[in-house]
Design a protein around this motif. Structure first.
Motif, PDB file in Angstrom:
ATOM      1  N   ILE A   1     -11.618   2.695   4.353  1.00 46.63           N
ATOM      2  CA  ILE A   1     -10.405   3.130   3.677  1.00 46.63           C
ATOM      3  C   ILE A   1     -10.082   4.542   4.167  1.00 46.63           C
ATOM      4  O   ILE A   1     -10.970   5.399   4.211  1.00 46.63           O
TER       5      ILE A   1
ATOM      6  N   VAL B   1      -8.726  -0.420  -4.525  1.00 47.11           N
ATOM      7  CA  VAL B   1      -7.868   0.249  -3.544  1.00 47.11           C
ATOM      8  C   VAL B   1      -6.710  -0.668  -3.199  1.00 47.11           C
ATOM      9  O   VAL B   1      -6.915  -1.846  -2.852  1.00 47.11           O
TER      10      VAL B   1
ATOM     11  N   GLU C   1      -8.516  -0.610   9.568  1.00 49.47           N
ATOM     12  CA  GLU C   1      -8.808   0.197   8.390  1.00 49.47           C
ATOM     13  C   GLU C   1      -7.665  -0.016   7.415  1.00 49.47           C
ATOM     14  O   GLU C   1      -6.614  -0.566   7.768  1.00 49.47           O
TER      15      GLU C   1
ATOM     16  N   ALA D   1      -4.774   3.842   2.283  1.00 51.20           N
ATOM     17  CA  ALA D   1      -4.683   3.738   0.825  1.00 51.20           C
ATOM     18  C   ALA D   1      -3.333   4.214   0.314  1.00 51.20           C
ATOM     19  O   ALA D   1      -2.813   5.259   0.743  1.00 51.20           O
TER      20      ALA D   1
END
Length: 594
Positions: free
Chosen positions: A55, A80, A102, A105
Motif C-alpha cells: 500500500i 484500505v 501496489e 490508498a
C-alpha cells in the motif's frame, strides 16, 4: 481513535492482485506486515493468509491520510480503499506474487492497534525466534507467519483429499465416542471423572479400535474417520498427547485390499501437496526388513545392509572376537570421504551396542591383516571410493542357549540398523541421499512391512504381550499353533505398517473375527476367562453374532503433513501443540484447578 468497519467489504485477498488488475478500485484488509516511511511516501505491506500487497500513501495527494497512516505500526489491523497501480519496472518486487502492482490508498481505517509484539510474524522463525517456547506462548502471533499459514493450508488440503478419495470409494465417515472405557493400546489413558458415578472414570480413546470393529459387525462395511486420539506417553518431536489419525476399517478384505485403499488415498493426499506418488509401494516382511535394514521402519534412501560373514575365514572371525554363529553385516554410507580419527571417536558415541553386538569401524586397519576379506566386503556391499563402511557382528558367546543366540542375532541386525540411521543423518550433507526437492516423488520412499511377530515375551512379567494389539489375526498358516497354544514365538500376525523414509506412517491388521480365536489369544496373553469377560465381554459377545472377516489401518495425519511440509516437529503442523512436558504455554498450563 479506532475506526469502525462500517459497510466496507473486502473485494480481494491480499495475495490475489496482479498486473492485469491495474486500474481496479479495491478494498483490502489485513495486518501491517512492515512499514517504511520515505518522507512524502509511506509504504505499508498489508498481509493476510494469502499473501502481501504493498500500500502506498502519498502526502502530496492527501496530507491528512498520510498523517493518519504515519501512526500505523506493525500488526495493526487495517482496511484500505484504493486503486491498483502498476509499479515502475525498476521497483518491481520479483519475490512477491503481487510484486508488479501496489495499491494507492484513498481511504484507510484503523480497525485495531497492536502492542509491540515479542517477535514479528514478518520474520522467519528459524532465524529470528530462537526460543520455541516464545513461539508457543504467543501462538496466535506465530500462526500469522506465512510459513505456518502454508502448513495449515497444507493440512486442510491433505485431509480434504483423503476424505474425498475415501468417500468416492464407498466409505462412510462415522464418528465414534470420546467418552468410553479403557482399551489396551500400549500407552496410558487420559481419564475423565464421572459426575453421575462418583469414583468411576471415562477413558479418552487411544484409538477407536473396538468401535470400528463393531461397525463392521453392524454391517457398515466401509468406515473411515479423521479422528482425535489421546495417549498419555512421553513426548518427542513426532509425538503429542492428542493427535489426529486417519482411521479406516472394511469387511472381507485381504491385506492387498487394504494396501490398495491406503495407496490410493495417500496418492491423492500427496497430489494435494504437489507430489506425484508412484504406486504400488514395495513390500517386505518383518524378517526381511530386519535382515536388510536392521529396522522394521526401514529408510530406503540409504543402501541396505550387506551380509559379509562369508568374506572372513573361521580363524579371522575368532581373531576378531566375533561369534561364528551370528551374522556379520556391513553398513555402507555413500560419499562420506575420508574419516578422521576424531570423527571415528564421535561415531563410536553414536553406537550403543545391544546384546553384545560388536562394531569394527576401521576398514583400512583391517585390510592390513585380511586384504582379500576386505576386498570381498567392498564387493558385497557394492562400495565405491569415498564410501564409509562399518562392520557389525556378534561378540563371541560360547555355549549360549538357542534362545540367547536368537536374541543376539536380532541384536546384531538392530544395532547395525541403528548405526546406519545415525551415520546416515550425521553425513547427510555429504552423501545427499536425504536431499532432493520436496515436490519430487524420489524424495519420498514408501514401503509396506508385513508379517510381524504375533507375540512378544516379557521377561519381567514372564508372559506374552501382543506385539500389535490383541485383536490382530494370526497368520492363517499359523492359526493351528495359536489354537493349540504352542510355538507362540514363531506365530506371525496379519499385521502391516506403511513406512516413509524411516518413519512409520500407519499400522494396521486383519482382525480376529472368530470368538474362539479371540478367546484363545486372550488366554495366550495370560488373561483368565473371567478377566477377558470383565474387560471385553461386550466385544466377545458381539463376535458371536455372525462377525464378517474385517481389517483396517490407522495413519497419523499430523505425521504425514509434517513430512510433506519438510518440518522436523509435529508442532509445526498442529495449530495448538503442547511442549515436551505436555503443557500448552499459550493458556499457561495443561489443566484447570477447581
Amino acid at each position: 481513535m479506532l475506526d469502525l468497519l462500517g459497510n466496507l467489504e473486502r473485494t480481494h485477498a491480499n495475495g490475489a492482485l496482479r498486473a492485469a488488475d491495474a486500474g481496479a478500485h479495491v478494498i483490502l484488509m489485513g495486518w501491517v506486515n512492515r512499514r517504511r516511511d520515505l518522507g512524502q511516501l509511506l509504504f505499508l505491506d498489508l498481509r493476510d493468509r494469502t499473501g502481501i500487497t504493498q500500500i502506498v500513501v502519498d502526502a502530496s495527494a492527501d496530507p491528512a491520510l498520510h498523517a493518519k497512516a504515519s501512526s500505523v505500526r506493525s500488526e495493526f489491523v487495517l482496511a484500505v480503499v484504493g486503486r491498483v497501480v502498476k509499479r515502475d519496472a525498476n521497483t518491481i518486487n520479483k519475490n512477491l506474487p503481487t510484486g508488479e502492482i501496489e495499491v494507492a490508498a484513498e481511504e484507510l481505517r484503523i480497525l485495531n492497534e497492536s502492542k509491540t509484539p515479542p517477535f514479528s510474524p514478518a520474520e522467519d522463525a528459524t532465524s529470528a525466534i530462537a526460543n520455541e517456547e516464545m513461539r508457543l506462548k504467543y501462538r496466535y502471533l506465530d500462526l500469522r507467519r506465512p510459513a505456518m499459514q502454508e502448513n495449515l493450508e497444507l493440512r486442510h488440503k491433505v485431509a480434504l483429499a483423503i476424505r474425498n478419495h475415501l468417500s468416492a470409494q464407498g466409505f462412510f465417515e462415522i464418528e465414534t465416542p470420546f467418552l468410553t472405557r479403557s482399551t489396551p493400546e500400549g500407552a496410558r489413558d487420559y481419564l475423565v471423572p464421572s459426575r453421575i458415578y462418583p469414583g468411576s472414570f471415562y477413558a479418552l480413546p487411544q484409538s477407536p479400535q473396538l468401535f470400528k470393529q463393531i461397525l463392521m459387525i453392524s454391517g457398515c462395511e466401509k468406515y473411515f474417520q479423521i479422528v482425535r486420539c489421546f495417549r498419555d506417553e512421553d513426548l518427542r518431536a513426532d509425538r503429542q498427547p492428542e493427535f489426529t489419525q486417519i482411521d479406516l476399517e472394511m469387511t472381507y478384505p485381504r491385506q492387498e485390499t487394504v494396501f490398495a485403499v491406503v495407496e490410493g488415498f495417500l496418492k491423492a493426499a500427496f497430489a494435494a501437496a504437489g507430489v506425484e506418488l508412484p504406486t504400488p509401494f514395495p513390500r517386505m516382511t518383518y524378517d526381511e526388513a530386519l535382515r536388510r535394514y536392521g529396522s522394521d521402519k526401514p529408510d530406503m534412501r540409504l543402501p541396505a545392509l550387506a551380509d559379509v560373514k562369508s568374506a572372513f575365514s573361521s580363524d579371522a572371525v575368532q581373531t576378531l572376537g566375533l561369534d561364528a554363529g551370528l551374522p556379520l553385516v556391513a553398513v555402507r554410507i555413500p560419499k562420506v570421504g575420508e574419516v578422521s580419527r576424531k570423527e571415528r571417536d564421535e561415531n563410536r558415541e553414536l553406537f550403543s551396542a545391544k546384546g553384545g553386538a560388536k562394531v569394527i569401524d576401521d576398514l583400512k586397519r583391517l585390510e592390513k591383516s585380511w586384504p582379500e576379506s576386505v576386498a570381498k566386503v567392498r564387493a558385497a556391499s557394492q562400495s565405491a571410493e569415498g564410501d564409509l563402511i562399518v562392520l557389525v557382528g556378534g561378540g563371541a558367546r560360547a555355549d549360549a542357549p538357542p534362545a540367547e543366540l536368537r536374541k543376539a542375532e536380532t541384536a546384531v541386525y538392530t544395532s547395525a540398523g541403528m548405526l546406519r540411521s545415525e551415520l546416515g543423518r550425521k553425513y547427510a550433507a555429504r552423501h545427499g541421499a536425504f536431499d532432493g526437492d520436496a515436490k519430487e516423488s524420489s524424495s519420498y520412499r514408501l514401503t509396506w512391512v508385513t508379517d510381524f511377530p504375533m507375540f512378544e515375551w516379557d521377561e519381567e512379567e514372564k508372559r506374552y504381550n501382543a506385539a500389535h494389539h490383541p485383536f490382530t489375526s494370526p497368520h492363517e498358516q499359523d492359526m493351528e499353533k495359536v489354537l493349540a497354544g504352542r510355538d507362540l514365538d514363531s506365530v506371525r500376525a496379519l499385521a502391516y505398517d506403511v513406512v516413509l523414509n524411516g518413519t512409520e506412517l500407519g499400522s494396521g491388521s486383519i482382525r480376529i473375527h472368530r470368538q474362539d480365536v479371540q478367546s484363545q489369544i486372550f488366554k495366550a496373553l495370560g488373561m483368565t476367562d473371567e478377566e477377558a469377560r470383565a474387560r471385553f465381554g461386550f466385544f466377545l459377545e458381539a463376535l458371536e453374532y455372525g462377525t464378517p472377516p474385517h481389517g483396517g489401518i490407522a495413519l497419523g495425519l499430523d505425521r504425514i503433513v509434517m513430512l510433506l511440509a519438510g518440518a522436523t516437529s509435529l508442532r509445526e503442523v498442529i495449530p495448538f501443540p503442547k511442549t515436551a512436558k505436555a503443557v500448552d504455554l499459550m493458556v499457561e498450563g495443561c489443566r484447570s484447578n477447581f
